[in-house]
Design an enzyme around this catalytic site. Structure first.
Site, short mmCIF file in Angstrom:
data_model
loop_
_atom_site.label_atom_id
_atom_site.label_comp_id
_atom_site.label_asym_id
_atom_site.label_seq_id
_atom_site.Cartn_x
_atom_site.Cartn_y
_atom_site.Cartn_z
N SER A 112 -15.64 3.76 35.42
CA SER A 112 -16.37 4.91 35.66
C SER A 112 -17.59 4.42 36.39
O SER A 112 -18.03 3.40 36.16
CB SER A 112 -16.98 5.62 34.41
OG SER A 112 -18.15 6.50 34.72
N TYR A 169 -19.86 3.83 26.08
CA TYR A 169 -18.98 4.02 26.92
C TYR A 169 -19.20 3.05 28.24
O TYR A 169 -18.41 2.63 28.68
CB TYR A 169 -19.15 5.57 27.42
CG TYR A 169 -18.34 6.20 28.64
CD1 TYR A 169 -16.98 6.26 28.15
CD2 TYR A 169 -18.77 6.16 29.78
CE1 TYR A 169 -16.19 6.69 29.05
CE2 TYR A 169 -18.00 6.73 30.86
CZ TYR A 169 -16.52 6.86 30.44
OH TYR A 169 -15.67 7.39 31.85
P1 NAD Z 1 -9.51 13.40 29.31
O1 NAD Z 1 -10.41 13.59 28.42
O2 NAD Z 1 -9.11 14.68 30.07
O3 NAD Z 1 -8.07 12.86 29.00
C1 NAD Z 1 -8.16 11.53 28.33
C2 NAD Z 1 -6.62 11.28 28.12
O4 NAD Z 1 -6.57 10.03 27.40
C3 NAD Z 1 -5.82 12.37 27.27
O5 NAD Z 1 -4.47 12.25 27.51
C4 NAD Z 1 -6.14 11.91 26.15
O6 NAD Z 1 -5.08 12.33 25.08
C5 NAD Z 1 -5.98 10.22 26.03
N1 NAD Z 1 -6.57 9.74 25.05
C6 NAD Z 1 -7.84 9.63 24.42
N2 NAD Z 1 -7.93 8.92 23.41
C7 NAD Z 1 -6.66 8.32 23.10
C8 NAD Z 1 -6.22 7.33 22.07
N3 NAD Z 1 -6.92 7.06 21.23
N4 NAD Z 1 -4.86 7.21 22.36
C9 NAD Z 1 -3.98 7.62 23.23
N5 NAD Z 1 -4.53 8.46 24.20
C10 NAD Z 1 -5.82 8.75 24.50
O7 NAD Z 1 -10.16 12.49 30.45
P2 NAD Z 1 -10.29 12.30 32.14
O8 NAD Z 1 -11.56 13.06 32.50
O9 NAD Z 1 -8.99 12.77 32.61
O10 NAD Z 1 -10.41 10.65 32.33
C11 NAD Z 1 -9.60 10.06 32.27
C12 NAD Z 1 -9.90 8.64 32.32
O11 NAD Z 1 -10.96 8.42 33.64
C13 NAD Z 1 -10.84 8.19 31.31
O12 NAD Z 1 -10.66 6.67 31.35
C14 NAD Z 1 -12.27 8.36 31.58
O13 NAD Z 1 -13.20 7.58 31.02
C15 NAD Z 1 -12.13 8.14 33.25
N6 NAD Z 1 -13.32 8.78 33.82
C16 NAD Z 1 -12.93 10.25 34.05
C17 NAD Z 1 -14.11 10.97 35.00
C18 NAD Z 1 -14.40 12.40 35.08
O14 NAD Z 1 -15.22 12.81 35.59
N7 NAD Z 1 -13.39 13.09 34.52
C19 NAD Z 1 -15.08 10.10 35.58
C20 NAD Z 1 -15.19 8.64 35.34
C21 NAD Z 1 -14.21 8.05 34.69
#
Ligand code: NAD
Length: 254
Positions: free
Chosen positions: A147, A160
């Site tokens: 991120s 984080y």
């Molecule tokens: P989200 O919260 O919508 O989805 C997260 C996913 O991870 C879900 O499927 C959830 O079930 C799974 N997960 C969480 N904890 C878990 C665990 N203990 N065991 C198994 N699965 C688990 O998140 P997102 O926005 O789709 O983000 C996905 C990735 O991208 C993450 O690593 C997040 O840090 C990163 N990210 C997202 C953004 C954004 O703007 N959405 C920006 C930067 C980084």
């Protein structure tokens, strides 16, 4: 954008695939020919996503629920994927992640451990569990998920930020180690992306994003999926150990 048989005959594992970026990534990899093993904690949601992928793409999508904090769950996912790929797993996308907001002065040790355990240790567990299958693929690829907070830090996200920064350093280290296994390892570092959680918090919708508009600081999940697709494609054959940022205009966030 990518040929529909680019990953034909390949097997991919996507963690955190029940929604958001993981769902978009799994869909894209299936659309370009890979059979996918999807994992996340919620069995119901995973099954719905897998059904949608099979119907929409014609590729096989196998839902295997599990928690990235539990080594036994990780082993079960790895075994199912290795079975599906006849001993080889071509692609791992270690996407699962979590966060909550708390200042360092107030976060509990348990809260810190939880985020590091899901994000950083979870990434390690999947790489560790799939090393033989990725090596057997003779050209395996790993994509990890950071991120911009892992690069910049952010108030109330010290836990984080540290976990994501760790993932970037881990990616580089693993790329050095696994080159001799013929496995490329890269990382994606998104800025703000309109996943359902972000849509709710910010009152924005992914549908309103115009991908042809350069001047923005909110991405569409498909834009992250496309970057992952590029990194696992032969087009990225000379790319390993790198972290790629997708955040729209640099320093443009309000
Ligand atoms: P989200 O919260 O919508 O989805 C997260 C996913 O991870 C879900 O499927 C959830 O079930 C799974 N997960 C969480 N904890 C878990 C665990 N203990 N065991 C198994 N699965 C688990 O998140 P997102 O926005 O789709 O983000 C996905 C990735 O991208 C993450 O690593 C997040 O840090 C990163 N990210 C997202 C953004 C954004 O703007 N959405 C920006 C930067 C980084």
């Amino acid at each position: 954008m990518f040929s529909e048989d680019l990953l034909a005959g390949e097997t991919a594992v996507v963690t955190g695939a029940s929604r958001g970026l993981g769902e978009a990534i799994a869909y894209r990899l299936a659309e370009i020919g890979a059979d996918v093993v999807l994992t996340a904690r919620s069995a119901d949601r995973l099954e719905a996503v897998a059904d949608g992928i099979e119907t929409g793409t014609g590729s096989t999508a196998v839902p295997v629920p599990g928690d990235v904090r539990e080594s036994e769950d990780v082993a079960r996912v790895a075994d199912r994927a290795t079975e599906l790929g006849d001993g080889a797993v071509d692609v791992l996308v270690a996407n699962a992640g979590a966060n909550f907001h708390a200042p360092v002065a107030e976060i509990s040790e348990n809260g810190w451990r939880t985020i590091v355990d899901i994000n950083l240790n979870g990434t390690f567990r999947y790489c560790h569990a799939l090393v033989d299958a990725l090596t057997a693929a003779d050209g395996g690829r790993v994509v990890t998920m950071s991120s911009v907070v892992g690069r910049d830090g952010a108030a109330e996200s010290g836990h984080y930020a540290a976990s994501k920064s760790g993932i970037e350093a881990f990616t580089r280290s693993l790329a050095s180690e696994w080159a001799e296994r013929n496995v490329r390892v890269n990382c994606v570092r998104p800025g703000l992306v309109a996943t359902p959680g972000v849509e709710e918090n910010r009152g924005v919708t992914a549908e309103r994003i115009d991908r042809s508009d350069v001047d923005r600081t909110l991405g569409h999940p498909d834009e992250i999926a496309d970057l992952v697709a590029f990194l696992v494609s032969p087009g990225a054959s000379y790319v390993t150990g790198q972290t790629y940022t997708a955040e729209g205009v640099p320093d443009g966030a309000d």
